[in-house]
Design a protein around this motif. Structure first.
Motif, PDB file in Angstrom:
ATOM      1  N   ARG A   1       0.844  -1.194   0.000  1.00 20.34           N
ATOM      2  CA  ARG A   1       0.000   0.000   0.000  1.00 20.34           C
ATOM      3  C   ARG A   1       0.878   1.242   0.000  1.00 20.34           C
ATOM      4  NH1 ARG A   1      -3.460   1.844   5.288  1.00 20.34           N
ATOM      5  NH2 ARG A   1      -4.307   3.814   4.475  1.00 20.34           N
ATOM      6  N   ILE A   2       0.506   2.240  -0.803  1.00 18.42           N
ATOM      7  CA  ILE A   2       1.201   3.522  -0.818  1.00 18.42           C
ATOM      8  C   ILE A   2       0.238   4.620  -0.405  1.00 18.42           C
ATOM      9  CG2 ILE A   2       2.219   5.303  -2.301  1.00 18.42           C
ATOM     10  CD1 ILE A   2       3.578   3.169  -3.892  1.00 18.42           C
ATOM     11  N   THR A   3       0.714   5.488   0.510  1.00 15.22           N
ATOM     12  CA  THR A   3      -0.014   6.702   0.884  1.00 15.22           C
ATOM     13  C   THR A   3       0.868   7.885   0.522  1.00 15.22           C
ATOM     14  OG1 THR A   3      -1.195   5.632   2.701  1.00 15.22           O
ATOM     15  CG2 THR A   3      -1.029   8.031   2.756  1.00 15.22           C
ATOM     16  N   TYR A   4       0.270   8.887  -0.128  1.00 13.46           N
ATOM     17  CA  TYR A   4       1.039  10.052  -0.556  1.00 13.46           C
ATOM     18  C   TYR A   4       0.869  11.206   0.419  1.00 13.46           C
ATOM     19  CZ  TYR A   4       1.611   7.603  -4.968  1.00 13.46           C
ATOM     20  OH  TYR A   4       1.927   6.672  -5.926  1.00 13.46           O
ATOM     21  N   GLN A   5       1.966  11.939   0.627  1.00 12.87           N
ATOM     22  CA  GLN A   5       1.939  13.152   1.432  1.00 12.87           C
ATOM     23  C   GLN A   5       2.307  14.343   0.549  1.00 12.87           C
ATOM     24  OE1 GLN A   5       4.007  10.374   2.752  1.00 12.87           O
ATOM     25  NE2 GLN A   5       2.012   9.658   3.494  1.00 12.87           N
ATOM     26  N   ALA A   6       1.876  15.518   0.976  1.00 19.56           N
ATOM     27  CA  ALA A   6       2.076  16.715   0.167  1.00 19.56           C
ATOM     28  C   ALA A   6       3.508  17.210   0.174  1.00 19.56           C
ATOM     29  CB  ALA A   6       1.147  17.831   0.648  1.00 19.56           C
ATOM     30  N   SER A   7       4.321  16.778   1.131  1.00 19.73           N
ATOM     31  CA  SER A   7       5.713  17.231   1.227  1.00 19.73           C
ATOM     32  C   SER A   7       6.520  16.193   1.984  1.00 19.73           C
ATOM     33  CB  SER A   7       5.794  18.568   1.954  1.00 19.73           C
ATOM     34  OG  SER A   7       5.535  18.384   3.342  1.00 19.73           O
ATOM     35  N   PRO A   8       7.863  16.228   1.841  1.00 16.59           N
ATOM     36  CA  PRO A   8       8.697  15.324   2.636  1.00 16.59           C
ATOM     37  C   PRO A   8       8.526  15.534   4.136  1.00 16.59           C
ATOM     38  CG  PRO A   8       9.970  16.263   0.836  1.00 16.59           C
ATOM     39  CD  PRO A   8       8.660  17.002   0.880  1.00 16.59           C
ATOM     40  N   PHE A   9       8.251  16.770   4.551  1.00 18.89           N
ATOM     41  CA  PHE A   9       8.077  17.043   5.980  1.00 18.89           C
ATOM     42  C   PHE A   9       6.900  16.253   6.541  1.00 18.89           C
ATOM     43  CE2 PHE A   9      10.030  20.762   4.014  1.00 18.89           C
ATOM     44  CZ  PHE A   9      11.167  20.895   4.781  1.00 18.89           C
ATOM     45  N   GLU A  10       5.815  16.195   5.773  1.00 19.32           N
ATOM     46  CA  GLU A  10       4.656  15.425   6.206  1.00 19.32           C
ATOM     47  C   GLU A  10       4.971  13.929   6.212  1.00 19.32           C
ATOM     48  OE1 GLU A  10       0.048  14.576   4.783  1.00 19.32           O
ATOM     49  OE2 GLU A  10       1.085  16.382   4.077  1.00 19.32           O
ATOM     50  N   THR A  11       5.725  13.473   5.231  1.00 20.89           N
ATOM     51  CA  THR A  11       6.131  12.063   5.203  1.00 20.89           C
ATOM     52  C   THR A  11       6.972  11.722   6.427  1.00 20.89           C
ATOM     53  OG1 THR A  11       6.151  12.108   2.787  1.00 20.89           O
ATOM     54  CG2 THR A  11       7.292  10.283   3.844  1.00 20.89           C
ATOM     55  N   VAL A  12       7.886  12.622   6.776  1.00 20.67           N
ATOM     56  CA  VAL A  12       8.748  12.404   7.947  1.00 20.67           C
ATOM     57  C   VAL A  12       7.912  12.269   9.208  1.00 20.67           C
ATOM     58  CG1 VAL A  12      10.459  13.487   9.447  1.00 20.67           C
ATOM     59  CG2 VAL A  12      10.780  13.502   6.957  1.00 20.67           C
ATOM     60  N   GLN A  13       6.974  13.194   9.426  1.00 24.32           N
ATOM     61  CA  GLN A  13       6.166  13.155  10.639  1.00 24.32           C
ATOM     62  C   GLN A  13       5.303  11.895  10.702  1.00 24.32           C
ATOM     63  OE1 GLN A  13       6.625  15.303  13.164  1.00 24.32           O
ATOM     64  NE2 GLN A  13       8.260  16.042  11.827  1.00 24.32           N
ATOM     65  N   THR A  14       4.787  11.489   9.548  1.00 29.07           N
ATOM     66  CA  THR A  14       3.975  10.273   9.502  1.00 29.07           C
ATOM     67  C   THR A  14       4.817   9.047   9.820  1.00 29.07           C
ATOM     68  OG1 THR A  14       2.601  11.307   7.807  1.00 29.07           O
ATOM     69  CG2 THR A  14       2.367   8.942   8.075  1.00 29.07           C
ATOM     70  N   PHE A  15       6.036   9.039   9.331  1.00 29.89           N
ATOM     71  CA  PHE A  15       6.932   7.904   9.591  1.00 29.89           C
ATOM     72  C   PHE A  15       7.340   7.857  11.063  1.00 29.89           C
ATOM     73  CE2 PHE A  15      11.292   6.190   9.898  1.00 29.89           C
ATOM     74  CZ  PHE A  15      11.070   4.905   9.415  1.00 29.89           C
ATOM     75  N   LEU A  16       7.726   9.000  11.614  1.00 30.79           N
ATOM     76  CA  LEU A  16       8.173   9.024  13.010  1.00 30.79           C
ATOM     77  C   LEU A  16       7.034   8.683  13.965  1.00 30.79           C
ATOM     78  CD1 LEU A  16      10.500  12.169  12.989  1.00 30.79           C
ATOM     79  CD2 LEU A  16      11.178   9.755  12.979  1.00 30.79           C
ATOM     80  N   ALA A  17       5.805   8.994  13.572  1.00 26.29           N
ATOM     81  CA  ALA A  17       4.639   8.634  14.389  1.00 26.29           C
ATOM     82  C   ALA A  17       4.247   7.176  14.197  1.00 26.29           C
ATOM     83  CB  ALA A  17       3.455   9.538  14.035  1.00 26.29           C
TER      84      ALA A  17
END
Length: 334
Positions: free
Chosen positions: A162-178
Motif C-alpha cells: 500500500r502507498i499513501t502520498y503526502q504533500a511534502s517530505p516534511f509530512e512524510t517524515v512526521q507520519t513515519f516518526l509517528a
C-alpha cells in the motif's frame, strides 16, 4: 573633450542596445549575477563554487538565492530574475519543453533517494511486500522512481503493498516518526535528518538505497541523474566565458564537497536551516559527480524516458531535443 564625450556616449548606446537584446543580462548588470538553488546539496555545491575568486574577476558581484518550489523557479527564470540555477533534471526538461530558453550545463547529483523502514530486513524492494509505504509529492521523482522499481520487482501497488502520498517530505517524515506507516521514501537531506530523529526516539530504522536498487533491477550503473545546473540561453550566447568559468568552479566544488564532508556541512548550514550534521550525513549518502550535459545525455535520456513512460507530464512532454544540451563547442567562443 568633445571627442571623449562623444565616444563615451557611443559606448553607452552600444551597451544599452546589448542589454535590450538580452533582457536577463540587463537585470544582472543592475543587481549582480543572480544564481539560485533549492535547499540541499545543490545549494552547498553552488555556495562553494561561488566562493571561487576567479569568478570575481570574471563575473563580478554574485548572489545565491534559494527557491522554494518549481513554480517560483519558473517565474524567476522566465522573468530573468536569475540567470543560472541548480535544479532537478526533470524540472529543467519541463522548463525547456514549455518554451523557457534554458540550457542544461551539467549533471552533478547522481542519487539522493532512499527508504527508511521500521521493520527489518530491508535488503531489497521485495521485502516491502505487505507493507504500508509513505511517499511525498505524488507524480514527482520519488514516486515515479519507486513505482518504476516496484514494477521491475514484480510488486503491484494495491495488491502486494500500500502507498499513501503526502504533500511534502516534511509530512512524510512526521507520519513515519509517528509510526503510522511502515516505511518512507525520502530524498537527501531529509533521509539523514529523519534517521537521526528516529534514533533520538529510540527507533532503529533500516535503510535501503534506491540507486543500488535501480542498478540491480535495470542492469545499469547504480546512479540516477537527478539534478544539475541550467542557465538562460542568452547568457550562454553573450558570455560563454562565464559559463566556462562556472563549469570549472562547480567541478572543483563537487570534488571539495566529496573530500571534505564535515567542512561542507558547516558551509551548507550557513546557507540553510539544516544543521551541519545533517548535511554531512547527506553528502556521505549521495552520489556526487560532475558530468557535462553532453556526457550525461545518454543516461539522462534513459532515466527521464523511463519515468516519463509512467507520467509524460513529468517532463512536459517528450524528451528535450538537442537545443537543451550544452555542446562543448559552445564554450569555445569568448
Amino acid at each position: 573633450m568633445i571627442d571623449s564625450q562623444r565616444r563615451r556616449l557611443l559606448q553607452l548606446v552600444a551597451a544599452s542596445a546589448a542589454l535590450a537584446a538580452f533582457p536577463g543580462l540587463g537585470l544582472a548588470a543592475g543587481n549582480g549575477f543572480q544564481v539560485a538553488s533549492p535547499l540541499g546539496l545543490p545549494q552547498v555545491i553552488l555556495a562553494r563554487a561561488l566562493q571561487d575568486e576567479r569568478l570575481t574577476a570574471l563575473i563580478g558581484e554574485r548572489e545565491l538565492r534559494a527557491w522554494r518550489d518549481p513554480d517560483q523557479l519558473r517565474a524567476w527564470i522566465a522573468g530573468s530574475e536569475v540567470q543560472l540555477t541548480a535544479t532537478p533534471t526533470n524540472v529543467a526538461a519541463n522548463l525547456y519543453n514549455r518554451g523557457v530558453p534554458v540550457v542544461l550545463m551539467n549533471v552533478n547529483v547522481w542519487g539522493t533517494l532512499g527508504m527508511l523502514a521500521h521493520s527489518a530486513p530491508l535488503g531489497s524492494l521485495g521485502d516491502l511486500a505487505g507493507h504500508h509505504i509513505g511517499v511525498p509529492w505524488r507524480g514527482d521523482m520519488p514516486d515515479l522512481v519507486l513505482r518504476f522499481l516496484l514494477a521491475r520487482e514484480g510488486l503491484e501497488v494495491g495488491r502486494d503493498l500500500r502507498i499513501t502520498y503526502q504533500a511534502s517530505p516534511f509530512e512524510t517524515v512526521q507520519t513515519f516518526l509517528a509510526q503510522r506507516i511502515d516505511a518512507a521514501v525520502l530524498p537527501e537531506p531529509m533521509r539523514t535528518s529523519t534517521r537521526l530523529q528516529a534514533v533520538s526516539l529510540d527507533l532503529a530504522p533500516a535503510e535501503l538505497d534506491l540507486q543500488a536498487e535501480w542498478g540491480r533491477l535495470t542492469g545499469t550503473p547504480p546512479a540516477l541523474p537527478q539534478a544539475g545546473m541550467i542557465c538562460r540561453r542568452e547568457l550562454l550566447e553573450a558570455h560563454p566565458e562565464w559559463i566556462r568559468g562556472i563549469q570549472a568552479a562547480v567541478s572543483e566544488a563537487v570534488a571539495w564537497v566529496v573530500a571534505n564532508p564535515g567542512e561542507a556541512g558547516y558551509l551548507g548550514a550557513q546557507h540553510s536551516p539544516l544543521p551541519a550534521q545533517v548535511i554531512e550525513g547527506a553528502i556521505l549518502r549521495t552520489r556526487l559527480e560532475v558530468r557535462s550535459a553532453a556526457q550525461a545525455r545518454a543516461e539522462l535520456e534513459r532515466f527521464l524516458g523511463a519515468l516519463a513512460g509512467l507520467s509524460p507530464g513529468f517532463i512536459g512532454g517528450g524528451l528535450p531535443d538537442d537545443g537543451f544540451y550544452l555542446a562543448e563547442n559552445q564554450l569555445d567562443a569568448g
